[in-house]
Design a protein around this motif. Structure first.
Motif, PDB file in Angstrom:
ATOM      1  N   LEU A  47       0.843  -0.986   0.072  1.00 45.83           N
ATOM      2  CA  LEU A  47      -0.708   0.016  -0.343  1.00 45.83           C
ATOM      3  C   LEU A  47       1.037   1.426  -0.226  1.00 45.83           C
ATOM      4  N   GLY A  48       2.701   1.090   0.224  1.00 44.14           N
ATOM      5  CA  GLY A  48       3.277   2.133   0.024  1.00 44.14           C
ATOM      6  C   GLY A  48       3.495   2.921   1.352  1.00 44.14           C
ATOM      7  N   VAL A  49       3.763   2.053   2.382  1.00 42.91           N
ATOM      8  CA  VAL A  49       4.902   2.299   3.446  1.00 42.91           C
ATOM      9  C   VAL A  49       5.618   2.045   3.600  1.00 42.91           C
ATOM     10  N   THR A  50       6.598   3.465   4.056  1.00 45.68           N
ATOM     11  CA  THR A  50       8.265   2.969   3.661  1.00 45.68           C
ATOM     12  C   THR A  50       8.928   2.814   4.696  1.00 45.68           C
ATOM     13  N   ASP A  51       8.231   3.138   5.902  1.00 45.14           N
ATOM     14  CA  ASP A  51       9.146   3.631   7.128  1.00 45.14           C
ATOM     15  C   ASP A  51       9.117   1.707   7.670  1.00 45.14           C
ATOM     16  N   ALA A  52       9.384   1.448   8.678  1.00 45.79           N
ATOM     17  CA  ALA A  52       9.287   0.185   9.845  1.00 45.79           C
ATOM     18  C   ALA A  52       8.323  -0.410  10.012  1.00 45.79           C
ATOM     19  N   THR A  53       7.973  -2.139   9.598  1.00 45.77           N
ATOM     20  CA  THR A  53       6.678  -1.757  11.150  1.00 45.77           C
ATOM     21  C   THR A  53       6.932  -2.814  11.715  1.00 45.77           C
ATOM     22  N   SER A  54       6.608  -3.273  12.988  1.00 47.74           N
ATOM     23  CA  SER A  54       6.512  -4.313  13.510  1.00 47.74           C
ATOM     24  C   SER A  54       4.703  -4.144  14.055  1.00 47.74           C
ATOM     25  N   SER A  55       5.057  -5.093  15.145  1.00 49.51           N
ATOM     26  CA  SER A  55       3.631  -5.664  15.692  1.00 49.51           C
ATOM     27  C   SER A  55       3.866  -4.884  17.030  1.00 49.51           C
ATOM     28  N   PRO A  56       2.976  -3.730  16.754  1.00 46.03           N
ATOM     29  CA  PRO A  56       1.942  -2.685  17.887  1.00 46.03           C
ATOM     30  C   PRO A  56       1.242  -3.386  19.638  1.00 46.03           C
ATOM     31  N   THR A  57       2.475  -4.958  20.026  1.00 48.50           N
ATOM     32  CA  THR A  57       1.883  -5.470  21.332  1.00 48.50           C
ATOM     33  C   THR A  57       2.649  -4.853  22.298  1.00 48.50           C
ATOM     34  N   PHE A  58       3.143  -3.993  22.054  1.00 50.66           N
ATOM     35  CA  PHE A  58       3.247  -2.821  23.173  1.00 50.66           C
ATOM     36  C   PHE A  58       2.227  -2.482  23.569  1.00 50.66           C
ATOM     37  N   SER A  59       2.479  -1.455  21.843  1.00 52.59           N
ATOM     38  CA  SER A  59       2.214   0.433  22.063  1.00 52.59           C
ATOM     39  C   SER A  59       0.195   0.503  21.603  1.00 52.59           C
ATOM     40  N   ILE A  60      -0.140  -1.041  21.548  1.00 57.31           N
ATOM     41  CA  ILE A  60      -1.890  -1.181  20.658  1.00 57.31           C
ATOM     42  C   ILE A  60      -1.959  -0.940  19.637  1.00 57.31           C
ATOM     43  N   VAL A  61      -1.521   0.359  19.069  1.00 60.89           N
ATOM     44  CA  VAL A  61      -1.425   0.552  17.612  1.00 60.89           C
ATOM     45  C   VAL A  61      -0.749   1.330  17.034  1.00 60.89           C
ATOM     46  N   ASN A  62       0.136   1.440  15.593  1.00 61.19           N
ATOM     47  CA  ASN A  62       1.256   2.037  15.472  1.00 61.19           C
ATOM     48  C   ASN A  62       0.452   2.879  13.907  1.00 61.19           C
ATOM     49  N   GLU A  63       0.894   3.691  13.851  1.00 61.11           N
ATOM     50  CA  GLU A  63       0.528   4.525  12.776  1.00 61.11           C
ATOM     51  C   GLU A  63       1.530   5.039  11.587  1.00 61.11           C
ATOM     52  N   HIS A  64       0.613   4.334  10.282  1.00 61.24           N
ATOM     53  CA  HIS A  64       2.204   4.329   9.222  1.00 61.24           C
ATOM     54  C   HIS A  64       1.639   5.437   8.224  1.00 61.24           C
ATOM     55  N   VAL A  65       2.237   6.190   7.366  1.00 60.31           N
ATOM     56  CA  VAL A  65       1.818   7.280   6.670  1.00 60.31           C
ATOM     57  C   VAL A  65       2.293   6.751   5.395  1.00 60.31           C
ATOM     58  N   THR A  66       2.543   7.400   4.338  1.00 59.82           N
ATOM     59  CA  THR A  66       2.748   7.216   2.941  1.00 59.82           C
ATOM     60  C   THR A  66       3.320   8.169   2.293  1.00 59.82           C
ATOM     61  N   ALA A  67       4.074   8.600   1.195  1.00 61.53           N
ATOM     62  CA  ALA A  67       4.532   8.899   0.871  1.00 61.53           C
ATOM     63  C   ALA A  67       3.590  10.650   0.119  1.00 61.53           C
ATOM     64  N   GLU A  68       2.637  10.459   0.480  1.00 59.69           N
ATOM     65  CA  GLU A  68       1.153  10.461  -0.978  1.00 59.69           C
ATOM     66  C   GLU A  68       0.611  10.780   0.733  1.00 59.69           C
ATOM     67  N   ASN A  69       1.074  10.280   1.729  1.00 64.21           N
ATOM     68  CA  ASN A  69       0.148  11.515   2.997  1.00 64.21           C
ATOM     69  C   ASN A  69      -0.946  10.372   3.407  1.00 64.21           C
ATOM     70  N   LYS A  70      -1.636   8.910   2.672  1.00 66.13           N
ATOM     71  CA  LYS A  70      -1.938   7.881   2.948  1.00 66.13           C
ATOM     72  C   LYS A  70      -2.068   7.497   4.314  1.00 66.13           C
ATOM     73  N   THR A  71      -3.307   7.319   5.654  1.00 67.02           N
ATOM     74  CA  THR A  71      -2.733   7.277   6.625  1.00 67.02           C
ATOM     75  C   THR A  71      -3.228   5.378   6.698  1.00 67.02           C
ATOM     76  N   PHE A  72      -2.358   4.729   7.657  1.00 68.63           N
ATOM     77  CA  PHE A  72      -2.635   3.713   8.291  1.00 68.63           C
ATOM     78  C   PHE A  72      -2.576   3.449   9.855  1.00 68.63           C
ATOM     79  N   TYR A  73      -3.236   2.528   9.915  1.00 65.94           N
ATOM     80  CA  TYR A  73      -3.321   1.971  11.562  1.00 65.94           C
ATOM     81  C   TYR A  73      -3.254   0.277  11.443  1.00 65.94           C
ATOM     82  N   HIS A  74      -2.159   0.162  12.787  1.00 63.38           N
ATOM     83  CA  HIS A  74      -2.092  -1.119  13.114  1.00 63.38           C
ATOM     84  C   HIS A  74      -2.816  -1.576  14.092  1.00 63.38           C
ATOM     85  N   PHE A  75      -3.098  -2.397  14.507  1.00 60.44           N
ATOM     86  CA  PHE A  75      -3.440  -2.678  15.921  1.00 60.44           C
ATOM     87  C   PHE A  75      -2.963  -4.208  17.101  1.00 60.44           C
ATOM     88  N   ASP A  76      -2.431  -4.333  17.541  1.00 64.78           N
ATOM     89  CA  ASP A  76      -2.220  -5.588  18.677  1.00 64.78           C
ATOM     90  C   ASP A  76      -2.696  -5.383  19.827  1.00 64.78           C
TER      91      ASP A  76
END
Length: 136
Positions: A47-76
């Motif tokens: 989907l265009g996310v280029t930053d490092a991704t990991s499981s949000p086990t301890f943070s519960i949610v990670n936010e990822h933003v693409t170069a096109e400014n699209k936001t994705f949330y990953h919950f654990d």
């Protein structure tokens, strides 16, 4: 839709999921160690996310933003003890933000989730491959 795949095919599977998903809330139902996080990483990459991704086990949610400014949330949600905890950290603001939300362990907050969602179920097969079911 049903897909059987190996780890080497995960990028192609991610592309198929993206093409066949009709909702921006995607729930992942699988046993621990089945590859939910690995699949979500592949989805984010495709989907265009280029930053490092990991499981949000301890943070519960990670936010990822693409170069096109699209936001994705990953919950654990594995560590949640109650739906009230999800409510307290503001899960509803994320869910109704119109951004994609990938949610591991959705049963921990099932009463707070929108009715319109896609559910992905993953099973481990005896040969080490995975069987994935998509239900929109």
């Amino acid at each position: 839709m049903e897909i059987v795949y190996s780890l080497e095919e995960i990028d192609a599977v991610a592309k198929q999921i993206i093409q066949n998903t009709t909702n921006n809330i995607i729930l992942f139902d699988a046993q621990m160690g089945t590859g939910k996080t690995t699949l979500i990483k592949a989805l984010l990459k495709n989907l265009g996310v280029t930053d490092a991704t990991s499981s949000p086990t301890f943070s519960i949610v990670n936010e990822h933003v693409t170069a096109e400014n699209k936001t994705f949330y990953h919950f654990d949600l594995y560590r949640l003890n109650s739906e009230e905890e999800a409510y307290d950290f503001g899960i509803e603001e994320y869910l109704y933000s119109d951004h994609f939300c990938f949610i591991e362990w959705p049963e921990k907050a099932s009463n707070l989730l929108p009715k319109n969602h896609t559910k992905i179920t993953i099973e481990t097969l005896p040969n080490g491959k995975r069987k994935l079911f998509i239900k929109n």
